[in-house]
Design a protein around this motif. Structure first.
Motif, short mmCIF file in Angstrom:
data_model
loop_
_atom_site.label_atom_id
_atom_site.label_comp_id
_atom_site.label_asym_id
_atom_site.label_seq_id
_atom_site.Cartn_x
_atom_site.Cartn_y
_atom_site.Cartn_z
N LEU A 95 0.88 -1.11 0.12
CA LEU A 95 0.21 0.05 -0.02
C LEU A 95 1.03 1.19 -0.05
CD1 LEU A 95 -2.01 -2.33 1.31
CD2 LEU A 95 -3.14 -0.28 2.40
N VAL A 96 0.51 2.28 -0.89
CA VAL A 96 1.32 3.39 -0.78
C VAL A 96 0.10 4.49 -0.76
CG1 VAL A 96 2.94 4.82 -2.39
CG2 VAL A 96 3.00 2.43 -2.40
N ASP A 97 0.22 5.21 0.30
CA ASP A 97 -0.78 6.30 0.48
C ASP A 97 -0.29 7.68 0.20
OD1 ASP A 97 -2.61 8.34 1.44
OD2 ASP A 97 -3.41 7.20 3.19
N LEU A 98 -0.76 8.36 -1.02
CA LEU A 98 -0.01 9.50 -1.53
C LEU A 98 -0.24 10.66 -0.48
CD1 LEU A 98 -0.92 9.53 -5.36
CD2 LEU A 98 1.10 8.49 -4.02
N ASN A 99 -1.20 10.56 0.57
CA ASN A 99 -1.22 11.55 1.63
C ASN A 99 0.15 11.75 2.47
OD1 ASN A 99 -3.69 12.38 0.83
ND2 ASN A 99 -4.91 10.82 1.97
N LEU A 100 0.54 10.28 2.61
CA LEU A 100 1.76 10.08 3.66
C LEU A 100 2.97 10.41 2.71
CD1 LEU A 100 1.11 6.88 5.46
CD2 LEU A 100 0.88 9.22 6.43
N ILE A 101 3.15 9.96 1.68
CA ILE A 101 4.15 10.38 0.68
C ILE A 101 4.58 11.87 0.60
CG2 ILE A 101 5.34 10.12 -1.81
CD1 ILE A 101 5.06 7.63 0.21
N ALA A 102 3.47 12.59 0.33
CA ALA A 102 3.24 14.04 0.30
C ALA A 102 3.90 14.74 1.50
CB ALA A 102 2.01 14.60 0.02
N PRO A 126 10.15 13.94 3.41
CA PRO A 126 11.03 14.84 2.69
C PRO A 126 11.11 14.96 1.35
CG PRO A 126 11.74 13.54 4.95
CD PRO A 126 10.65 13.03 4.35
N PRO A 127 11.17 15.97 0.69
CA PRO A 127 11.46 16.04 -0.86
C PRO A 127 12.55 15.10 -1.22
CG PRO A 127 10.87 17.90 -0.06
CD PRO A 127 11.09 17.25 1.32
N ARG A 128 13.59 15.34 -0.46
CA ARG A 128 14.93 14.52 -0.90
C ARG A 128 14.90 13.02 -0.94
NH1 ARG A 128 20.65 14.41 2.49
NH2 ARG A 128 22.02 13.34 1.03
N SER A 129 13.88 12.50 0.02
CA SER A 129 13.90 11.00 0.00
C SER A 129 13.00 10.37 -1.19
CB SER A 129 12.97 10.60 1.47
OG SER A 129 11.69 10.97 1.38
N VAL A 130 11.95 11.44 -1.55
CA VAL A 130 11.16 11.02 -2.66
C VAL A 130 12.18 11.05 -3.87
CG1 VAL A 130 9.21 11.54 -4.15
CG2 VAL A 130 9.00 11.78 -1.56
N PHE A 178 2.65 11.89 -10.95
CA PHE A 178 4.08 11.58 -11.12
C PHE A 178 4.58 10.73 -10.10
CE2 PHE A 178 8.71 11.94 -9.80
CZ PHE A 178 9.44 11.63 -11.02
N LEU A 179 3.92 10.96 -8.64
CA LEU A 179 4.35 9.95 -7.51
C LEU A 179 3.49 8.61 -7.50
CD1 LEU A 179 3.34 12.74 -4.66
CD2 LEU A 179 5.60 11.59 -5.31
N ALA A 180 2.35 8.73 -8.19
CA ALA A 180 1.78 7.26 -8.56
C ALA A 180 2.61 6.67 -9.36
CB ALA A 180 0.74 7.61 -9.18
N THR A 181 3.31 7.12 -10.76
CA THR A 181 3.95 6.37 -11.60
C THR A 181 5.48 6.15 -10.82
OG1 THR A 181 3.13 7.81 -13.44
CG2 THR A 181 5.48 6.80 -13.63
N LEU A 182 6.03 6.81 -10.25
CA LEU A 182 6.97 6.34 -9.15
C LEU A 182 6.85 5.31 -8.50
CD1 LEU A 182 9.97 7.05 -8.64
CD2 LEU A 182 9.37 8.55 -6.84
N ALA A 183 5.81 5.37 -7.80
CA ALA A 183 5.53 4.23 -6.61
C ALA A 183 5.32 2.97 -7.41
CB ALA A 183 4.17 4.71 -5.84
N GLU A 184 4.48 2.94 -8.46
CA GLU A 184 4.36 1.74 -9.39
C GLU A 184 5.49 1.26 -9.81
OE1 GLU A 184 1.35 3.45 -11.86
OE2 GLU A 184 -0.41 3.24 -10.29
#
Length: 363
Positions: A144-151, A154-158, A213-219
């Protein structure tokens, strides 16, 4: 048969569906699960489930060491659970995967950042007395990847996750060369998964502030992990790029950056060493666009230090054939290649060309 996650959920609010997913997929119909959390998101996650998952017990992960993983094993072993859930970044997930393997429990990964492809991989990377080691484990049964938490990460980690996924293309080139030159067995499906994941991220026009973009990266990171499951090896996403990163970890543990930052730069250097300037330019362009390191100085290393890192890198994975092993590099040749790589990278990212180093010629 290919082992793949029963569930992959990438969206905002995915965390709230954890209980339903566990029950629907028969992972835990009783709700008796152990949930391992880190200090960063632990309180937030526990609060989110204040009225649900009544049968769950909570455990705190303290550090990304083999000792922390063994401690979690001992804590969870005292009760009977259907599964173990790891909620956190790479450290928490790696510790939880290792513990799940020791306990014989299915593991559910709930990612709170996208720093690397450990989200769905069959590998746990943990610190030990010798430095840092990689341990084979079963891949998570659900992701599970919750984009609320990803947001909130820290930007550097993403951004680190971008470097991780981009390095797949270089790792695949190493694997294909080892197959062609040495007869090493290669898996076409694993290559396709890893390559598709990398190209999707490289070609996406967005950035880390956009959900698409975050969804593409996570997938992509999930696909990268699955590619390693299919291959039965880390080959689809680990080549010279990762040898360079491992060398940094071992030679300069107090100065190491994010894993994805190091492998991204390692991939750029590997493309330059192969003489593939199209791929080199594409990699540098992508890294620079997402504010990732493209030169040794961006990671805090002098050219001499980086040359020593490259020289040591093949020792980190004895028996693995990459462009580093195939290039018959001497210390003098490494120094020349590192200097030329640095100049070409600098020239590539210079917007106006006014400060290009003397003598640099872009091929």
């Amino acid at each position: 048969m290919i082992t793949a996650p029963l569930v992959v959920e990438v969206r905002r609010g995915a965390l709230a569906e954890l209980g339903t997913i566990l029950a629907d997929q028969r992972i835990s119909t009783s709700g008796r699960v152990a949930i391992a959390v880190g200090s960063t998101y632990g309180p937030t996650v526990q609060e989110a489930f204040a009225g649900g998952l009544a049968g769950a017990d909570w455990f705190s992960v303290r550090g990304g060491t083999i000792n922390a993983a063994i401690q979690l094993v001992e804590q969870v072993r005292s009760q009977r659970y259907d599964a173990i859930v790891g909620v956190g970044g790479g450290t928490v997930l790696d510790v939880t995967k290792f513990a799940a393997a020791r306990l014989g429990l299915p593991m559910v990964a709930v990612a709170t950042n996208l720093a690397h492809d450990g989200i769905a991989s069959p590998i746990s990377t943990l610190d030990n007395d010798a430095g840092r080691g990689s341990y084979g484990v079963p891949a998570p049964i659900a992701v599970l990847v919750d984009l609320n938490l990803i947001a909130q990460a820290p930007p550097r980690s993403v951004r680190s996750g971008i470097g991780e996924i981009v390095s797949n293309l270089s790792a695949i080139a190493d694997w294909e060369a080892a197959h062609a030159l040495r007869g090493e067995e290669i898996d076409g499906l694993a290559v396709s998964l890893a390559r598709t994941a990398a190209q999707a991220v490289m070609n996406h026009p967005g950035g880390i502030l956009e959900d698409s973009f975050l969804a593409t990266l996570a997938e992509g990171l999930v696909l990268s992990g699955i590619s390693m499951v299919v291959a039965g090896t880390s080959r689809p996403s680990s080549g010279a790029c990762h040898e360079i990163s491992h060398a940094i970890d071992l030679l300069h543990p107090e100065r190491r950056g994010y894993h994805g930052e190091q492998v991204g730069l390692g991939a750029a250097f590997a493309w330059f060493l192969r003489g593939d300037l199209d791929r080199f330019h594409a990699t540098v362009d992508c890294l620079h666009r997402h504010e990732l390191p493209v030169r040794p100085s961006d990671l805090g290393f002098s050219l001499e230090e980086f040359a020593a890192i490259v020289d040591y890198a093949p020792q980190t994975r004895p028996g693995r054939i990459t462009v580093l092993e195939e290039s018959s590099l001497t210390p003098a040749r490494i120094a020349d290649k590192v200097a030329a790589f640095n100049d070409h990278a600098y020239a590539r990212i210079s917007s106006d060309g006014a400060a290009m180093p003397e003598g640099v010629v872009l091929d």
